[in-house]
Motif scaffolding. Structure first.
Motif, PDB file in Angstrom:
ATOM      1  N   SER A   7      79.939  49.654  63.323  1.00 41.73           N
ATOM      2  CA  SER A   7      81.002  49.510  64.317  1.00 41.73           C
ATOM      3  C   SER A   7      80.837  48.209  65.098  1.00 41.73           C
ATOM      4  O   SER A   7      79.735  47.896  65.538  1.00 41.73           O
ATOM      5  N   PRO A   8      81.913  47.470  65.313  1.00 43.84           N
ATOM      6  CA  PRO A   8      81.816  46.275  66.144  1.00 43.84           C
ATOM      7  C   PRO A   8      81.577  46.633  67.613  1.00 43.84           C
ATOM      8  O   PRO A   8      81.172  45.799  68.402  1.00 43.84           O
ATOM      9  N   THR A   9      81.798  47.888  67.962  1.00 47.59           N
ATOM     10  CA  THR A   9      81.632  48.339  69.337  1.00 47.59           C
ATOM     11  C   THR A   9      80.194  48.737  69.644  1.00 47.59           C
ATOM     12  O   THR A   9      79.633  48.343  70.645  1.00 47.59           O
ATOM     13  N   HIS A  10      79.601  49.555  68.747  1.00 49.10           N
ATOM     14  CA  HIS A  10      78.256  50.060  69.024  1.00 49.10           C
ATOM     15  C   HIS A  10      77.649  50.675  67.762  1.00 49.10           C
ATOM     16  O   HIS A  10      78.063  51.757  67.350  1.00 49.10           O
ATOM     17  N   GLY A  11      76.687  50.006  67.173  1.00 50.03           N
ATOM     18  CA  GLY A  11      75.946  50.579  66.040  1.00 50.03           C
ATOM     19  C   GLY A  11      76.834  51.068  64.919  1.00 50.03           C
ATOM     20  O   GLY A  11      77.493  50.301  64.245  1.00 50.03           O
ATOM     21  N   TRP A  12      76.852  52.387  64.730  1.00 54.45           N
ATOM     22  CA  TRP A  12      77.676  53.019  63.707  1.00 54.45           C
ATOM     23  C   TRP A  12      78.868  53.675  64.364  1.00 54.45           C
ATOM     24  O   TRP A  12      78.805  54.075  65.526  1.00 54.45           O
ATOM     25  N   PHE A  58      78.781  59.979  66.166  1.00 55.76           N
ATOM     26  CA  PHE A  58      79.033  58.545  66.038  1.00 55.76           C
ATOM     27  C   PHE A  58      80.412  58.119  66.545  1.00 55.76           C
ATOM     28  O   PHE A  58      80.884  57.037  66.219  1.00 55.76           O
ATOM     29  N   VAL A  59      81.048  58.956  67.348  1.00 52.32           N
ATOM     30  CA  VAL A  59      82.347  58.595  67.915  1.00 52.32           C
ATOM     31  C   VAL A  59      82.102  57.744  69.157  1.00 52.32           C
ATOM     32  O   VAL A  59      81.453  58.186  70.103  1.00 52.32           O
ATOM     33  N   ASN A  60      82.616  56.535  69.139  1.00 50.05           N
ATOM     34  CA  ASN A  60      82.400  55.579  70.228  1.00 50.05           C
ATOM     35  C   ASN A  60      83.540  55.589  71.232  1.00 50.05           C
ATOM     36  O   ASN A  60      84.640  56.058  70.951  1.00 50.05           O
ATOM     37  N   HIS A  61      83.254  55.011  72.391  1.00 46.85           N
ATOM     38  CA  HIS A  61      84.252  54.834  73.449  1.00 46.85           C
ATOM     39  C   HIS A  61      85.188  53.683  73.105  1.00 46.85           C
ATOM     40  O   HIS A  61      84.777  52.682  72.510  1.00 46.85           O
ATOM     41  N   ALA A  62      86.430  53.804  73.543  1.00 45.23           N
ATOM     42  CA  ALA A  62      87.365  52.680  73.533  1.00 45.23           C
ATOM     43  C   ALA A  62      88.308  52.866  74.713  1.00 45.23           C
ATOM     44  O   ALA A  62      88.714  53.989  75.024  1.00 45.23           O
ATOM     45  N   CYS A  63      88.618  51.776  75.378  1.00 44.23           N
ATOM     46  CA  CYS A  63      89.563  51.819  76.498  1.00 44.23           C
ATOM     47  C   CYS A  63      90.991  52.054  76.011  1.00 44.23           C
ATOM     48  O   CYS A  63      91.833  52.538  76.762  1.00 44.23           O
ATOM     49  N   GLU A  64      91.270  51.697  74.760  1.00 46.32           N
ATOM     50  CA  GLU A  64      92.551  51.977  74.098  1.00 46.32           C
ATOM     51  C   GLU A  64      92.218  52.777  72.838  1.00 46.32           C
ATOM     52  O   GLU A  64      92.237  52.256  71.732  1.00 46.32           O
ATOM     53  N   CYS A 108      80.957  48.420  78.352  1.00 48.12           N
ATOM     54  CA  CYS A 108      81.965  48.533  77.311  1.00 48.12           C
ATOM     55  C   CYS A 108      81.938  47.331  76.370  1.00 48.12           C
ATOM     56  O   CYS A 108      81.886  46.189  76.805  1.00 48.12           O
ATOM     57  N   ARG A 109      82.010  47.633  75.079  1.00 48.50           N
ATOM     58  CA  ARG A 109      82.055  46.581  74.060  1.00 48.50           C
ATOM     59  C   ARG A 109      83.298  46.719  73.180  1.00 48.50           C
ATOM     60  O   ARG A 109      83.384  46.120  72.131  1.00 48.50           O
ATOM     61  N   CYS A 110      84.244  47.529  73.625  1.00 52.09           N
ATOM     62  CA  CYS A 110      85.435  47.742  72.797  1.00 52.09           C
ATOM     63  C   CYS A 110      86.331  46.505  72.820  1.00 52.09           C
ATOM     64  O   CYS A 110      86.217  45.661  73.707  1.00 52.09           O
ATOM     65  N   PRO A 111      87.233  46.386  71.859  1.00 44.77           N
ATOM     66  CA  PRO A 111      88.056  45.175  71.738  1.00 44.77           C
ATOM     67  C   PRO A 111      89.295  45.144  72.646  1.00 44.77           C
ATOM     68  O   PRO A 111      90.092  44.224  72.555  1.00 44.77           O
ATOM     69  N   ALA A 112      89.449  46.115  73.553  1.00 43.00           N
ATOM     70  CA  ALA A 112      90.642  46.146  74.420  1.00 43.00           C
ATOM     71  C   ALA A 112      90.711  44.911  75.311  1.00 43.00           C
ATOM     72  O   ALA A 112      89.695  44.323  75.664  1.00 43.00           O
ATOM     73  N   VAL A 114      92.145  45.073  78.383  1.00 46.62           N
ATOM     74  CA  VAL A 114      91.909  45.594  79.727  1.00 46.62           C
ATOM     75  C   VAL A 114      90.893  46.719  79.605  1.00 46.62           C
ATOM     76  O   VAL A 114      91.059  47.625  78.790  1.00 46.62           O
ATOM     77  N   HIS A 115      89.826  46.654  80.437  1.00 40.74           N
ATOM     78  CA  HIS A 115      88.728  47.617  80.332  1.00 40.74           C
ATOM     79  C   HIS A 115      88.653  48.533  81.539  1.00 40.74           C
ATOM     80  O   HIS A 115      88.891  48.107  82.665  1.00 40.74           O
ATOM     81  N   LYS A 116      88.274  49.786  81.281  1.00 39.91           N
ATOM     82  CA  LYS A 116      88.120  50.786  82.331  1.00 39.91           C
ATOM     83  C   LYS A 116      86.697  50.842  82.848  1.00 39.91           C
ATOM     84  O   LYS A 116      86.442  51.414  83.888  1.00 39.91           O
ATOM     85  N   VAL A 117      85.763  50.307  82.085  1.00 43.83           N
ATOM     86  CA  VAL A 117      84.364  50.205  82.502  1.00 43.83           C
ATOM     87  C   VAL A 117      83.943  48.763  82.305  1.00 43.83           C
ATOM     88  O   VAL A 117      84.656  47.977  81.679  1.00 43.83           O
ATOM     89  N   GLU A 118      82.782  48.387  82.826  1.00 47.05           N
ATOM     90  CA  GLU A 118      82.357  46.993  82.771  1.00 47.05           C
ATOM     91  C   GLU A 118      82.304  46.479  81.339  1.00 47.05           C
ATOM     92  O   GLU A 118      81.694  47.084  80.472  1.00 47.05           O
ATOM     93  N   LYS A 119      82.952  45.374  81.105  1.00 45.83           N
ATOM     94  CA  LYS A 119      83.003  44.739  79.778  1.00 45.83           C
ATOM     95  C   LYS A 119      81.809  43.816  79.618  1.00 45.83           C
ATOM     96  O   LYS A 119      81.456  43.090  80.536  1.00 45.83           O
ATOM     97  N   VAL A 120      81.181  43.843  78.466  1.00 42.60           N
ATOM     98  CA  VAL A 120      80.144  42.871  78.146  1.00 42.60           C
ATOM     99  C   VAL A 120      80.533  42.168  76.860  1.00 42.60           C
ATOM    100  O   VAL A 120      81.197  42.735  76.007  1.00 42.60           O
ATOM    101  N   GLU A 121      80.161  40.950  76.773  1.00 38.59           N
ATOM    102  CA  GLU A 121      80.418  40.193  75.548  1.00 38.59           C
ATOM    103  C   GLU A 121      79.343  40.553  74.535  1.00 38.59           C
ATOM    104  O   GLU A 121      78.163  40.611  74.862  1.00 38.59           O
ATOM    105  N   VAL A 122      79.766  40.785  73.332  1.00 38.11           N
ATOM    106  CA  VAL A 122      78.832  41.098  72.263  1.00 38.11           C
ATOM    107  C   VAL A 122      78.375  39.779  71.653  1.00 38.11           C
ATOM    108  O   VAL A 122      79.194  38.945  71.277  1.00 38.11           O
TER     109      VAL A 122
END
Length: 135
Positions: A7-12, A58-64, A108-112, A114-122
């Protein structure tokens, strides 16, 4: 109908392996139920927590997110598609809607956009360079 992929967001991440229609149940979250929340648990409709086994782990968070949580009559959470899914779409949900304090405990590392939690650059992968050790 679901599988695992890096996953581009987090691990698997859990992904769709075939087309699924909006409002279709995608994942039934199964596993032991307890009073304790963990980084991977899903809140039930009565405030307890399911420690997911299988693909639910393995279900990850996403803001969208691609999915939302709904509850079966027995209180177990299920993930339901927010939109039509195609093979390769990551199965995600918005932790901020159900997971209380946990939602603020990660970056948060999701591709949205606009983020609901703090965004970090991967960090982008870099080449491994062999370095000579100096003694």
């Amino acid at each position: 109908p679901i599988g695992l992929n890096p996953s581009p967001t987090h691990g698997w991440g859990t992904i769709a392996m075939r087309e699924m229609e909006a409002d279709q149940t995608v994942v039934v979250v199964s596993g032991p139920v307890s009073d304790f929340q963990t980084p991977y648990s899903f809140r039930t409709n009565n405030g307890r927590h399911v420690e997911p086994t299988g693909y639910g782990h393995f279900v990850n968070h996403a803001c969208e997110p691609s999915c939302r949580i709904e509850y079966r009559p027995d209180g177990r959470p299920v993930l339901v598609a927010n939109r039509d899914l195609v093979p390769g779409d990551e199965i995600t949900f918005d932790y901020t809607l159900t997971e209380g304090d946990l939602a603020g405990s990660f970056q948060c590392r999701c591709p949205a956009k606009v983020h609901k939690v703090e965004k970090v650059e991967v960090a982008k992968p870099h080449k491994t360079v062999e370095v000579a050790h100096v003694h």
